[in-house]
Every structure is written in structure tokens, then in C-alpha cells.
Design a protein around this motif. Structure first.
Motif, mmCIF file in Angstrom:
data_model
loop_
_atom_site.group_PDB
_atom_site.id
_atom_site.type_symbol
_atom_site.label_atom_id
_atom_site.label_comp_id
_atom_site.label_asym_id
_atom_site.label_seq_id
_atom_site.Cartn_x
_atom_site.Cartn_y
_atom_site.Cartn_z
ATOM 1 N N SER A 24 59.635 -10.141 104.087
ATOM 2 C CA SER A 24 60.293 -10.944 103.055
ATOM 3 C C SER A 24 61.752 -10.569 102.778
ATOM 4 N N ILE A 25 62.222 -9.381 103.195
ATOM 5 C CA ILE A 25 63.621 -9.041 102.918
ATOM 6 C C ILE A 25 64.544 -9.956 103.713
ATOM 7 N N PHE A 26 65.735 -10.201 103.183
ATOM 8 C CA PHE A 26 66.710 -11.031 103.876
ATOM 9 C C PHE A 26 67.234 -10.294 105.092
ATOM 10 N N LYS A 27 67.394 -11.025 106.183
ATOM 11 C CA LYS A 27 67.827 -10.429 107.433
ATOM 12 C C LYS A 27 68.884 -11.295 108.092
ATOM 13 N N LYS A 28 69.546 -10.705 109.071
ATOM 14 C CA LYS A 28 70.524 -11.444 109.865
ATOM 15 C C LYS A 28 70.471 -10.941 111.303
ATOM 16 N N THR A 29 70.865 -11.800 112.228
ATOM 17 C CA THR A 29 70.972 -11.358 113.609
ATOM 18 C C THR A 29 72.200 -10.467 113.715
ATOM 19 N N ILE A 30 72.134 -9.468 114.579
ATOM 20 C CA ILE A 30 73.244 -8.516 114.635
ATOM 21 C C ILE A 30 74.008 -8.545 115.955
ATOM 22 N N SER A 31 73.635 -9.418 116.850
ATOM 23 C CA SER A 31 74.403 -9.542 118.080
ATOM 24 C C SER A 31 74.768 -11.000 118.298
ATOM 25 N N LYS A 32 75.942 -11.218 118.851
ATOM 26 C CA LYS A 32 76.378 -12.573 119.151
ATOM 27 C C LYS A 32 76.017 -12.844 120.605
ATOM 28 N N ASN A 33 75.133 -13.781 120.809
ATOM 29 C CA ASN A 33 74.688 -14.069 122.166
ATOM 30 C C ASN A 33 74.397 -15.541 122.348
ATOM 31 N N GLU A 39 62.532 -22.015 132.550
ATOM 32 C CA GLU A 39 61.144 -21.656 132.827
ATOM 33 C C GLU A 39 61.061 -20.155 133.138
ATOM 34 N N GLY A 40 60.215 -19.453 132.398
ATOM 35 C CA GLY A 40 60.036 -18.014 132.609
ATOM 36 C C GLY A 40 61.008 -17.135 131.847
ATOM 37 N N SER A 41 61.844 -17.717 130.979
ATOM 38 C CA SER A 41 62.806 -16.917 130.207
ATOM 39 C C SER A 41 62.092 -15.933 129.298
ATOM 40 N N LYS A 42 62.625 -14.706 129.244
ATOM 41 C CA LYS A 42 62.151 -13.675 128.322
ATOM 42 C C LYS A 42 63.375 -12.955 127.794
ATOM 43 N N GLY A 43 63.268 -12.470 126.573
ATOM 44 C CA GLY A 43 64.380 -11.719 126.026
ATOM 45 C C GLY A 43 64.073 -11.192 124.651
ATOM 46 N N LYS A 44 65.108 -10.615 124.028
ATOM 47 C CA LYS A 44 64.947 -10.103 122.676
ATOM 48 C C LYS A 44 66.222 -10.329 121.887
ATOM 49 N N ILE A 45 66.020 -10.512 120.601
ATOM 50 C CA ILE A 45 67.109 -10.724 119.656
ATOM 51 C C ILE A 45 67.029 -9.600 118.631
ATOM 52 N N LYS A 46 68.117 -8.873 118.474
ATOM 53 C CA LYS A 46 68.151 -7.787 117.494
ATOM 54 C C LYS A 46 68.478 -8.352 116.123
ATOM 55 N N ILE A 47 67.757 -7.860 115.126
ATOM 56 C CA ILE A 47 67.863 -8.367 113.757
ATOM 57 C C ILE A 47 67.938 -7.177 112.815
ATOM 58 N N SER A 48 68.672 -7.326 111.728
ATOM 59 C CA SER A 48 68.843 -6.237 110.770
ATOM 60 C C SER A 48 68.625 -6.744 109.354
ATOM 61 N N GLY A 49 68.092 -5.879 108.506
ATOM 62 C CA GLY A 49 67.905 -6.200 107.099
ATOM 63 C C GLY A 49 68.064 -4.952 106.255
ATOM 64 N N ASN A 150 62.640 -14.697 106.880
ATOM 65 C CA ASN A 150 63.883 -14.625 106.096
ATOM 66 C C ASN A 150 65.097 -14.182 106.898
ATOM 67 N N VAL A 151 65.201 -14.655 108.125
ATOM 68 C CA VAL A 151 66.413 -14.428 108.911
ATOM 69 C C VAL A 151 67.351 -15.575 108.558
ATOM 70 N N LYS A 152 68.276 -15.283 107.654
ATOM 71 C CA LYS A 152 69.124 -16.338 107.092
ATOM 72 C C LYS A 152 70.396 -16.558 107.881
ATOM 73 N N ASN A 153 70.935 -15.527 108.476
ATOM 74 C CA ASN A 153 72.185 -15.675 109.211
ATOM 75 C C ASN A 153 71.893 -15.546 110.700
ATOM 76 N N HIS A 154 71.508 -16.656 111.312
ATOM 77 C CA HIS A 154 71.218 -16.608 112.741
ATOM 78 C C HIS A 154 72.160 -17.506 113.534
ATOM 79 N N SER A 155 73.299 -17.831 112.934
ATOM 80 C CA SER A 155 74.274 -18.682 113.621
ATOM 81 C C SER A 155 75.007 -17.930 114.727
ATOM 82 N N SER A 156 74.857 -16.595 114.795
ATOM 83 C CA SER A 156 75.532 -15.822 115.833
ATOM 84 C C SER A 156 74.826 -15.921 117.183
#
Length: 167
Positions: A24-33, A39-49, A150-156
Motif C-alpha cells: 500500500s505504500i506509494f512507490k515510483k519506478t526508479i529507472s528510465k527504460n 513473444e518471449g519477452s522477460k525482464g524486470k522493473i526496479k521500483i522504490s518506495g 500504488n506505483v504512482k510515478n511510472h511514466s519513466s
């Protein structure tokens, strides 16, 4: 964080209350990508709160394949799944039976104790469930995951579609 102990089980480093607080805490993405989704895409998005004034790290793992989309929101510290969306035709075996097809899996102390397998720490629910709607679309599921966690800033971050098909 609190630890719970079960008979002949390893300890679990989060409680349901801890997991709910992390979700429930507010979070944002921390890398601009820009991610290319094929087909078959895998990856990860780093998030901080921020939790009680301390920065807390999260990771959103994603996988896209035809009839097989997974979004797994995890706490980086404990590596526990807090929320996972599976859009596939497979199943998850809860302690009280199997859940087939599209489902959401949510952290659960009770399920950890009931399964008593030392690693299952979430319970599956068929979609729709709570605020999660059933869909076949990666982008709709991703937005639902961002809203729920609650990832509010994911425009990056952005995804570029490249020859993807609907499931």
C-alpha cells in the motif's frame, strides 16, 4: 518485520500486515527504460518506495508470451512475491484446491502454514478478484498491477510493441 514459525517449517520474514503495508505504500519506478515487448519477452522493473522514512526496493518481473503473461511484484529485501498476475491456461495448487486459468496470487501467511512446503507464501484467486479484472492484455494487467501496488510515478518506463499478438 515480524517472523512467524510453524512446526518443522522455516520462518517467514513477513506477516500479512507487513505485506499489506509494503503493497500500500506509494512507490515510483526508479529507472528510465523503454522495453520492447515481443513473444518471449522477460525482464524486470526496479521500483522504490518509502516505508517509515526508509527507502524500500521492489522488483516487478514480467514475462510475455502468447497465452502466457506473468507480472510478479516482489519485495527486493525478502524476495517474496507480494502480488502476481498470471494470464495463462495453467493452474496454481492452493492448500484447499487448484485454481485454473487467469488468476492473481497474493501473499498469505495462512497459505504458507497450510501448504507447509517451506516456499509457497501466496494464495491464488481466480480473476476477477477484488480490484483485479480478468483480461487478456499485458498493458491492462500491468496498469492493474501498478494501481494495486500504488506505483504512482511510472511514466519513466514505456513498452514498445513489436509484433505481439493478443492471447
Amino acid at each position: 518485520m515480524t517472523k512467524i514459525k510453524g512446526e518443522n517449517m522455516e520462518s517467514l520474514d513477513l506477516t500479512d500486515a507487513d505485506a499489506y503495508k509494503l503493497i500500500s505504500i506509494f512507490k515510483k519506478t526508479i529507472s528510465k527504460n523503454k522495453y520492447v515487448l515481443t513473444e518471449g519477452s522477460k525482464g524486470k522493473i526496479k521500483i522504490s518506495g518509502l516505508l517509515d522514512g526508509t527507502e524500500r526496493q521492489f522488483v516487478l518481473y514480467y514475462m510475455y508470451a502468447i497465452d502466457n503473461i506473468h507480472l510478479n511484484f516482489s519485495d527486493a529485501s525478502t524476495r517474496y512475491t507480494l502480488v502476481r498476475i498470471n494470464l495463462d491456461s495453467s493452474f496454481h495448487k492452493n492448500s484447499d484446491g487448484k485454481v485454473y486459468g487467469h488468476r492473481v496470487e497474493i501473499f498469505s501467511e495462512e497459505e504458507y502454514r497450510a501448504k507447509n512446503d517451506t516456499f509457497t507464501h501466496y494464495k491464488a484467486y481466480p480473476l476477477p478478484h477484488n480490484s483485479f479484472k480478468d483480461c487478456d492484455d499485458f498493458f491492462t494487467a500491468l496498469q492493474q498491477m501498478f494501481d494495486y501496488t500504488n506505483v504512482k510515478n511510472h511514466s519513466s518506463i514505456s513498452f514498445i510493441e513489436d509484433n505481439i499478438l493478443s492471447i
